[in-house]
Design an enzyme around this catalytic site. Structure first.
Site, PDB file in Angstrom:
ATOM      1  N   GLY A  82       0.868  -1.169   0.000  1.00 41.19           N
ATOM      2  CA  GLY A  82       0.000   0.000   0.000  1.00 41.19           C
ATOM      3  C   GLY A  82       0.902   1.215   0.000  1.00 41.19           C
ATOM      4  N   GLY A  84       3.069   3.428   1.396  1.00 43.10           N
ATOM      5  CA  GLY A  84       3.741   3.468   2.695  1.00 43.10           C
ATOM      6  C   GLY A  84       4.461   4.774   2.941  1.00 43.10           C
ATOM      7  N   ARG A  85       4.652   5.541   1.868  1.00 39.13           N
ATOM      8  CA  ARG A  85       5.354   6.818   2.058  1.00 39.13           C
ATOM      9  C   ARG A  85       4.925   7.836   1.008  1.00 39.13           C
ATOM     10  NH1 ARG A  85      11.272   5.939  -0.285  1.00 39.13           N
ATOM     11  NH2 ARG A  85      10.872   4.164  -1.610  1.00 39.13           N
ATOM     12  N   ARG A 168       4.202  14.120  -7.605  1.00 37.20           N
ATOM     13  CA  ARG A 168       4.253  13.357  -8.843  1.00 37.20           C
ATOM     14  C   ARG A 168       2.909  13.493  -9.553  1.00 37.20           C
ATOM     15  NH1 ARG A 168       6.070   7.434  -7.850  1.00 37.20           N
ATOM     16  NH2 ARG A 168       4.037   7.079  -6.974  1.00 37.20           N
ATOM     17  N   ARG A 175      -2.464   0.556  -9.761  1.00 36.48           N
ATOM     18  CA  ARG A 175      -1.410  -0.371 -10.202  1.00 36.48           C
ATOM     19  C   ARG A 175      -2.020  -1.739 -10.489  1.00 36.48           C
ATOM     20  NH1 ARG A 175       3.038   1.945  -7.040  1.00 36.48           N
ATOM     21  NH2 ARG A 175       2.281   3.979  -6.389  1.00 36.48           N
ATOM     22  N   ASP A 246       3.357  -4.218  -8.292  1.00 39.31           N
ATOM     23  CA  ASP A 246       2.861  -3.035  -7.562  1.00 39.31           C
ATOM     24  C   ASP A 246       3.480  -1.759  -8.135  1.00 39.31           C
ATOM     25  OD1 ASP A 246       5.168  -4.366  -6.306  1.00 39.31           O
ATOM     26  OD2 ASP A 246       5.226  -2.599  -5.031  1.00 39.31           O
ATOM     27  N   ASP A 256       7.123   4.532 -10.313  1.00 37.81           N
ATOM     28  CA  ASP A 256       7.907   3.951  -9.222  1.00 37.81           C
ATOM     29  C   ASP A 256       9.285   3.468  -9.680  1.00 37.81           C
ATOM     30  OD1 ASP A 256       5.889   4.446  -7.492  1.00 37.81           O
ATOM     31  OD2 ASP A 256       5.859   2.455  -6.609  1.00 37.81           O
TER      32      ASP A 256
HETATM   33  P1  AMP Z   1       8.950   0.476  -3.639  1.00 38.80           P
HETATM   34  O1  AMP Z   1      10.020  -0.556  -3.714  1.00 38.80           O
HETATM   35  O2  AMP Z   1       9.447   1.889  -3.421  1.00 38.80           O
HETATM   36  O3  AMP Z   1       7.977   0.395  -4.769  1.00 38.80           O
HETATM   37  O4  AMP Z   1       8.149   0.153  -2.304  1.00 38.80           O
HETATM   38  C1  AMP Z   1       7.510  -1.073  -2.039  1.00 38.80           C
HETATM   39  C2  AMP Z   1       6.541  -0.902  -0.897  1.00 38.80           C
HETATM   40  O5  AMP Z   1       7.208  -0.510   0.290  1.00 38.80           O
HETATM   41  C3  AMP Z   1       5.484   0.169  -1.134  1.00 38.80           C
HETATM   42  O6  AMP Z   1       4.284  -0.272  -0.547  1.00 38.80           O
HETATM   43  C4  AMP Z   1       6.053   1.370  -0.442  1.00 38.80           C
HETATM   44  O7  AMP Z   1       5.078   2.309  -0.069  1.00 38.80           O
HETATM   45  C5  AMP Z   1       6.756   0.754   0.763  1.00 38.80           C
HETATM   46  N1  AMP Z   1       7.911   1.546   1.204  1.00 38.80           N
HETATM   47  C6  AMP Z   1       9.105   1.676   0.589  1.00 38.80           C
HETATM   48  N2  AMP Z   1       9.925   2.489   1.292  1.00 38.80           N
HETATM   49  C7  AMP Z   1       9.235   2.866   2.387  1.00 38.80           C
HETATM   50  C8  AMP Z   1       9.539   3.689   3.508  1.00 38.80           C
HETATM   51  N3  AMP Z   1      10.717   4.301   3.651  1.00 38.80           N
HETATM   52  N4  AMP Z   1       8.584   3.843   4.439  1.00 38.80           N
HETATM   53  C9  AMP Z   1       7.388   3.242   4.329  1.00 38.80           C
HETATM   54  N5  AMP Z   1       7.048   2.456   3.309  1.00 38.80           N
HETATM   55  C10 AMP Z   1       7.958   2.262   2.351  1.00 38.80           C
HETATM   56 MG    MG Z   2       6.418   0.972  -5.468  1.00 39.77          MG
END
Ligand code: AMP
Ligand code: MG
Length: 483
Positions: A82, A84-85, A168, A175, A246, A256
């Protein structure tokens, strides 16, 4: 007056959680994408944009939410994903009434942060800020960025780094993993609602189709756009790095960014993500992984569609990819009338370029000189080998059939960017910004918008090297996933 809304809030509450950002402390607005602001007819002043980008306040109509989705990461299903940031702020419509999502990234923890800190580092934020615009300028569908803030507050990754937030802009933030999640729940009613939402916002041409074919039309369109995107990446020598489902937009836009890279040497099996030990997302694998991801999406759509309909959509992917890739690669070789056999010529050429460690981009700049008064420069650029002499004879034979001189040279030049955001260049821009010097960011942003034109400054010794294949120590900087 521009109207904002968050149409995603029309969907059931289980699709998202309302969440407020934790504003960035001591944030500086370090860049604004004036071009994109103008394209969206947005007239935010610097103060408003700073407040939005640091996550302090938003104009009326925006409703920040964190979206729930799941997805396959490196081939394995993860049900716990979901935003997360990042937070979806809402949408703005352009002059053609096309809605665009505005999404704030790096804005703090959300209900989906798991153990993460909800933050983004300046390094990867600048990389995303620049690459979105660079790809867009190359004609590659991509999310883009509107503005970026830098804060000296530390974030812990492999090292301590500075924080950033950015806004963005994308056609949608839905997704593949959104659909996978509803399929996992077995919730057909919600699945249909999401499909309607995507049709309304991204594929309005399907809105009035009878229900029996509307969902199949949606899946076909997503597969075709994904295939088109993969062909664009391959023809641009672009490696995404983390093609998890995702990270795949249902609008077929690049989204992403992981530890992405443009190829330097034409290494067919290049892996830009050093966490990708198996090479799942290597350059050569991207079209197959795009297909694999579409199969996963098709599996989710089996809630609504027959296996024949899903298979037809997969065939659509294969046809679109093959045709788009052939057309785009032929254009790079100056061939305006692609022949089915050209796929062998293209594959053989790339293998030879790989074996000879030739720069993917510079090769085509030199190829533009073939059979021109400057032909000798092309031959000097090539290794003096029998393989290349045979290749030249084969190319000559092929262009004799084409008979499109002198348009051939123009076609190559039109499809060969001279300014490439190579990883070492991005790194120089990042290191300057970390020291508070944002001029390289601004300069490169402006240059990458017109990658086929070379500004005067590149004639100076200080800049001329940026047009050439990089020095050995600047090549193939593999990056980690941490961002
Ligand atoms: P990503 O690899 O950036 O596409 O992230 C994969 C998942 O991890 C997504 O659900 C992001 O929202 C979560 N995520 C990545 N980095 C962070 C972070 N620093 N804090 C919280 N969630 C994160
Ligand atoms: Mg991502």
């Amino acid at each position: 007056m521009t109207l904002f809304e968050n149409s995603y809030c029309e969907l059931p509450k289980t699709f998202y959680r309302a969440a407020m950002p934790e504003p960035l402390v001591d944030a500086l607005l370090i860049h604004t994408n004036q071009k994109l602001l103008a394209e969206l007819s947005l007239d935010f002043d610097a103060e408003t944009l700073l407040k939005m980008t640091k996550g302090e306040s938003f104009p009326e109509g925006f409703k920040p939410i964190a979206q729930k989705y799941t997805g396959h990461q490196f081939g394995y299903y993860n049900p716990d994903l979901g935003d997360g940031r990042g937070l979806l702020l809402g949408q703005v419509k352009d002059a053609q009434q096309q809605p665009w999502d505005l999404h704030l990234k790096g804005s703090g923890v959300t209900p989906y942060s798991r153990r993460g800190d909800g933050r983004a580092v300046l390094r990867s934020s600048i990389r995303e800020y620049l690459i979105g615009e660079a790809l867009h300028a190359l004609g590659v569908p991509s999310a883009r960025c509107l503005s970026i803030c830098h804060s000296p507050e530390p974030v812990r990754r492999e090292q301590i780094e500075d924080r950033a937030t950015y806004i963005r802009v994308a056609k949608t933030h839905v997704r593949f993993g959104h659909f996978e999640w509803l399929a996992q729940l077995g919730n057909q009613a919600d699945f249909k609602q999401l499909a309607h939402y995507v049709i309304k916002t991204v594929y309005p041409e399907h809105q009035n189709l009878p229900e029996e074919i509307r969902y199949a039309a949606l899946l076909n369109s997503i597969n075709e756009r994904t295939a088109y995107l993969m062909a664009c990446w391959q023809a641009s020598g672009f490696c995404h790095g983390v093609m998890n489902t995702d990270n795949m937009s249902v609008a077929g836009e690049t989204l992403d960014f992981g530890p992405y890279a443009f190829l330097d040497d034409c290494k067919i099996h290049y892996i830009c993500n050093h966490s990708d030990t198996e090479g799942r997302y290597a350059y050569s694998q991207q079209p197959n992984i795009g297909l694999w991801n579409c199969q996963v999406l098709g599996q989710a759509f089996s809630m609504l569609l027959s296996s024949e309909q899903i298979e037809a959509a997969i065939n659509g992917y294969i046809e679109t990819y093959n045709q788009t890739y052939l057309t785009k690669m032929c254009a790079k070789f100056g061939l305006s009338h692609p022949q089915p056999d050209d796929k062998h010529f293209i594959a053989d050429s790339l293998i030879l370029m790989d074996q000879s460690s030739l720069d993917f981009h510079y090769f085509f700049q030199m190829l533009a000189l073939f059979a021109t008064p400057e032909h000798a420069q092309f031959e000097e650029f090539l290794p003096d080998s029998k393989a290349w002499r045979l290749w030249m004879a084969r190319y000559q034979e092929r262009i004799d059939v084409e008979k499109n001189e002198p348009q051939r040279q123009q076609l190559i030049q039109k499809n060969t960017p001279k300014l490439i955001l190579r990883n070492y260049i991005a790194q120089e821009i990042i290191e300057a910004a970390e020291q508070g010097d944002y001029e390289p960011l601004d300069n490169w942003f402006n240059w990458l918008i017109t990658p086929y034109d070379v500004p005067e400054i590149f004639k100076t010794p200080e800049y001329a090297h940026y047009l050439l294949p990089p020095a050995a120590h600047h090549k193939e900087m593999a990056l980690s996933c941490s961002s």
